[in-house]
Design a protein around this motif. Structure first.
Motif: not given
Length: 349
Positions: A145-158, A197-201, A247-248, A258-264
């Motif tokens: 939530i508050g992801a802006s451009g979503g760059l940190n969603l690729r954290a495992d690629r750093f 998500c972001d209010i102004a991605p 975010a809400v 099922e079979g996954h851990v969901t991380v917020v």
């Protein structure tokens, strides 16, 4: 908050966080504002806004964007982000000239909320996920939530280097060395889904989106700029879905799998939420947590400030904690601490 007070407070923050250039510029803006200079026209109507709206940083980012786009060549010679060297006298003269000639354009850019999408915070996310997966060895569904451009969603690629170990791909264009102090588990991290998500991605795959994200990085912090540019390159190869949503609403539609851990996950964005929205998010996480099982668990991972008493000054200050809450147990652990941009990261034992 009084505008002058907000600018002065932001100047102190920039100085403390390693940007003497922005600290000087903000104090020069205060001086100019107090004598009725062009800053009065540029910031007309912004007095009384909350500090969290970061009006000073919006103004600096607006001008930085002009420099990066090549439309303010008179300033480029003073911006390290374009190969220049900051000079508080000549640089201010050029900065003031830009404001004088482009008041309307700069004012129009002030409406854009801060979109830092600080890549440095990915170390807290990545390390937090390693702690989580060591206890819950399941593929990760990552929701920011508050992801802006979503760059940190690729954290495992750093790539993260610490304590003689290397984590993540060794050939990544984003490298943290050293990434942190303290130990984190070495586990197989599999991210099955990346959604935000972001209010102004901001779309990092477009030239305008990349320019916007870069403009919010402080120009004399070259390590941050290098990491951002590397993350922008990775974004072209690693898809992540970031939509325009609050975010809400975003979390109301979230379901466990099922079979996954969901991380917020979120970082340095809680302050921008209204109090009722914070309560609604907490309530929704509790609702999802009540549905969680050992084979469909939920986790809430965050890097956010917590007010603490600073013994040195005897006044309130902030500590930025990496907190992890997991369900079905509902237990919360503080995994570590870091500075606002993710540096000085220390994992607790």
């Amino acid at each position: 908050m009084d505008l002058v007070e907000a600018l002065q407070r932001q100047a102190t923050a920039c100085e403390d966080l390693g940007s003497p250039m922005y600290a000087e510029l903000l104090r020069l803006l205060v001086d100019d504002y107090e004598v009725g200079g062009v800053t009065v026209r540029v910031l007309d109507g912004y007095d009384g806004r909350s500090f969290g709206e970061a009006i000073g940083l919006r103004l600096l980012a607006a001008v930085h964007g002009l420099v990066l786009s090549g439309t303010a060549p008179e300033l480029a010679a003073f911006y390290p982000s374009t190969g220049g060297t900051w000079d508080p006298v000549l640089g201010w003269e050029a900065f003031e000239q830009v404001l004088q000639s482009r008041v309307g354009e700069v004012r129009s850019l002030l409406t854009q909320p801060p979109q830092t999408n600080e890549v440095g915070r990915s170390a807290a996310l990545y390390g937090g996920l390693l702690h989580l997966v060591s206890a819950v060895p399941l593929p990760v569904r990552l929701f920011e939530i508050g992801a802006s451009g979503g760059l940190n969603l690729r954290a495992d690629r750093f790539n993260y280097v610490a304590d003689g170990r290397s984590y993540g791909p060794a050939d990544s264009p984003v490298v943290f060395d050293p990434a942190w102090s303290g130990r984190v588990p070495s586990v197989d991290l599999r991210i099955a889904e990346r959604v935000g998500c972001d209010i102004a991605p901001v779309d990092p795959l477009t030239p305008n989106g990349a320019l916007t994200l870069t403009s919010y990085v402080w120009p004399d912090m070259t390590d941050r700029l290098a990491r951002l540019r590397g993350a922008l390159a990775i974004a072209h190869d690693v898809p992540a879905d970031v939509g325009p949503e609050d975010a809400v609403s975003f979390l109301q539609a979230l379901e466990l799998s099922e079979g996954h851990v969901t991380v917020v996950w979120h970082s340095i964005m809680w302050q921008y939420l209204r109090r009722p929205d914070r309560a609604a998010i907490d309530a929704r996480l509790a609702e999802l947590g009540a549905q969680a099982t050992d084979t469909a668990p939920l986790a809430h991972l965050s890097l956010e400030p917590h007010r603490v008493l600073t013994h040195e000054r005897g006044t309130d200050g902030y500590e930025y904690r990496i907190d992890l809450q997991t369900w079905p147990t509902g237990k919360t652990h503080t995994l570590g601490t870091a500075a606002p941009h993710g540096q000085d990261l220390v994992w607790l034992s």
